[in-house]
Design an enzyme around this catalytic site. Structure first.
Site: not given
Ligand code: GLN
Length: 541
Positions: A516, A518, A386
């Site tokens: 994600h 995970e 992410c």
């Molecule tokens: N801050 C970033 C966004 O909002 C990544 C978010 C995250 O890593 N879950 O896109």
């Protein structure tokens, strides 16, 4: 008729109630029953989405995009099932539903009261889960501790359910037995107090899971049995153990599954913890390790390191490592030290793989970008998750494409090269301060590009579904230049044409995902990208 098992905590929190609940589910599942679970968090927040991970731990995300407590993640991992918004209840959710119904004249003009309308709403939601899942057992974990004002209404709901269906409802208390250092003796009083408090709420536990540093001895069991009013066989010893995955096996040694079934007058349909036991054997016997560095920032809260903020990442690493019979050795690397002194980056060479997990906000960002650059140049196997994909894009734009000052508009709104930018629909949410539940959440389709690392890792599938939680995306205006300079876009969301996975050539393993992965890793089915990362980490390159 579905059976309901309520699990509540004693007078101390943080003693592994979630793992205990998941483990009870696992042993019932192994006996041939369908199991589902509900997590009740007694706070006002409608969901966990707006919470700080340092305070709350990881925000877990389900396929349907619910931002929930990390225990839902434990349930998914232990039961190997996907959960949804139905499996998660908070005080905020319950009140919101009741108030909305009242506004819509759903109560036909009568006075709506905390009791019984709130417990009734809770009960109807529990029943809905039972109907929807068709499970034989619904486990309901009530968060917090007994005697807390906050969870009274949930205990009241449980009591009302038991009154209506005494044969279908069971109460399990998970209680901690401290051993004060100076005294050296295990103390049962906090458990006795917890049972008194439960009794005050009209509830008598049927089974007590006695959490402690060491196993309970007979005198202690007898004491609890007499003073807490239950059969000695229903006092289950639950000592600290090395791996959470051993908990179901330990419960079975104390015949927990058998006791539960007997109370419901049920017989096991089978007994099958074989694969699970094999896994635990691997966990206990693996000698060789694999050394992973996680570069992040939600590690420290005063003197404590709160590993809970990345629990799914840790578990995914474990699953993949166990697959190769390795013991994962995870090191936490706070990215800010790479900002203070670039020489600190050299330590990354000690790791067989590096992960940059998700995150929000500006702090520590530049240090992470430096760590990513170091992994790219020194060919250290790398997986980004992410935010961990957005930062390699920034790094690549700055250092390979020559776009000086490239950034995400999350960190610099005025950047000349906004290679990561907020989606138009997200802009409106931010302007109106609508933060709760408005990110890009839950499972989205991703089309894989043939012959890429990702495509091979996923078993040459054309499409996969993975879970998201973010507001920002790779800005398509920069795709051409990034690709021209060698960035491989190996996953795309076909509906919105959004970049989901990037990777690099001429590197043993450099993959980063906007989603994600995970959240979908399971103990017996490690996630393909984590599996490939560990594979590359342990073979010489
Ligand atoms: N801050 C970033 C966004 O909002 C990544 C978010 C995250 O890593 N879950 O896109």
């Amino acid at each position: 008729m579905p059976k309901y098992i309520f699990v509540c905590g004693g007078v101390m929190s943080g003693i592994g109630k979630g793992i205990a609940t998941a483990s009870i589910g696992k042993i019932l599942q192994a006996k041939g029953f369908e199991v589902t679970a509900i997590k009740i968090d007694p706070y006002i927040n409608v969901d966990a989405g707006t919470m700080n991970p340092i305070e709350h731990g990881e925000i877990f995300v389900t396929d349907d995009g619910t931002e929930c407590d990390q225990d839902i993640g434990n349930y998914e991992r232990f039961l190997d099932e996907d959960f949804s918004t139905l499996n998660y209840l908070t005080t905020g959710r319950v009140y919101q539903a009741v108030i909305n119904r009242e506004r819509n004249l759903g109560y036909q003009g009568r006075c709506v009261e905390v009791v019984p309308d709130i417990p009734n709403e809770v009960i109807s939601r529990i029943k809905k889960v039972a109907n929807f899942s068709k499970a034989d057992f619904v486990l309901i974990e009530i968060g917090g501790t007994v005697g807390e004002y906050q969870n009274l209404l949930f205990l009241e709901s449980a009591r009302m359910m038991k009154l209506k269906e005494p044969k279908n409802v069971l109460f399990i208390l998970v209680s901690y037995l401290p051993i004060p250092e100076k005294i050296g003796e295990m103390k049962t009083k906090p458990t006795q107090t917890a049972v008194r408090l439960l009794n005050e709420a009209g509830i008598q536990p049927d089974i007590i899971l006695a959490r402690a540093r060491v196993p309970l001895d007979e005198p202690r069991k007898r004491k609890i049995s007499i003073f807490c009013n239950l059969n000695i066989k229903d006092v289950i010893s639950a000592p600290d153990i090395e791996s959470i995955y051993e908990v179901p096996i330990n419960f079975e040694k104390e015949n927990l599954g058998k006791r539960i079934l007997e109370k419901f007058n049920l017989k096991p349909k089978k007994s099958d913890l074989k694969e699970w036991k094999k896994l635990v054997k691997v966990i206990k016997n693996s000698k060789k390790s694999v050394k992973i560095g996680i570069v992040g920032k939600y590690f420290e809260s005063g003197k404590f390191t709160l590993l809970d903020s990345y629990i799914s990442v840790i578990e995914a690493i474990k699953h993949a490592s166990y697959f190769f019979k390795r013991k994962p050795e995870i090191h936490w690397l706070s990215s800010q030290k790479y900002e203070r002194n670039q020489r600190n980056l050299q330590e990354l060479k000690k790791y067989q793989a590096v992960i940059v997990p998700g995150g929000f906000g500006k702090r520590g960002i530049e240090g992470k970008i430096r760590a990513i650059e170091f992994c790219r140049k020194n060919k250290i196997p790398f997986l980004g998750l992410c935010l961990g994909m957005q930062l390699p894009v920034i790094e690549f734009a700055r250092n390979v494409c020559g776009l000086r000052g490239a950034n995400s508009t999350e960190f610099n709104q005025k950047t000349k090269y906004p290679v990561i930018d907020v989606m138009p629909e997200q802009k409106a949410f931010l302007k109106e301060k609508k933060y709760g539940g408005t990110m890009r959440l839950g499972a989205y389709k991703c089309q894989l590009k043939k012959n890429t690392i990702s495509w091979l890792a996923y078993g040459r599938k054309d499409y996969i579904f993975e879970r998201h939680r973010h507001r920002y995306e790779l800005n398509n205006e920069f795709r051409e230049i990034l690709e021209k300079r060698g960035l491989i876009i190996s996953g795309l969301n076909p509906e919105k044409d959004l970049v989901e996975i990037i990777e690099l050539k001429n590197h043993p393993f450099f993959v980063a995902t906007q989603f994600h992965p995970e959240f979908k890793s399971r103990p017996l089915r490690p996630h393909p990208l984590f599996r490939e990362l560990i594979k590359k980490a342990i073979i010489p390159h």
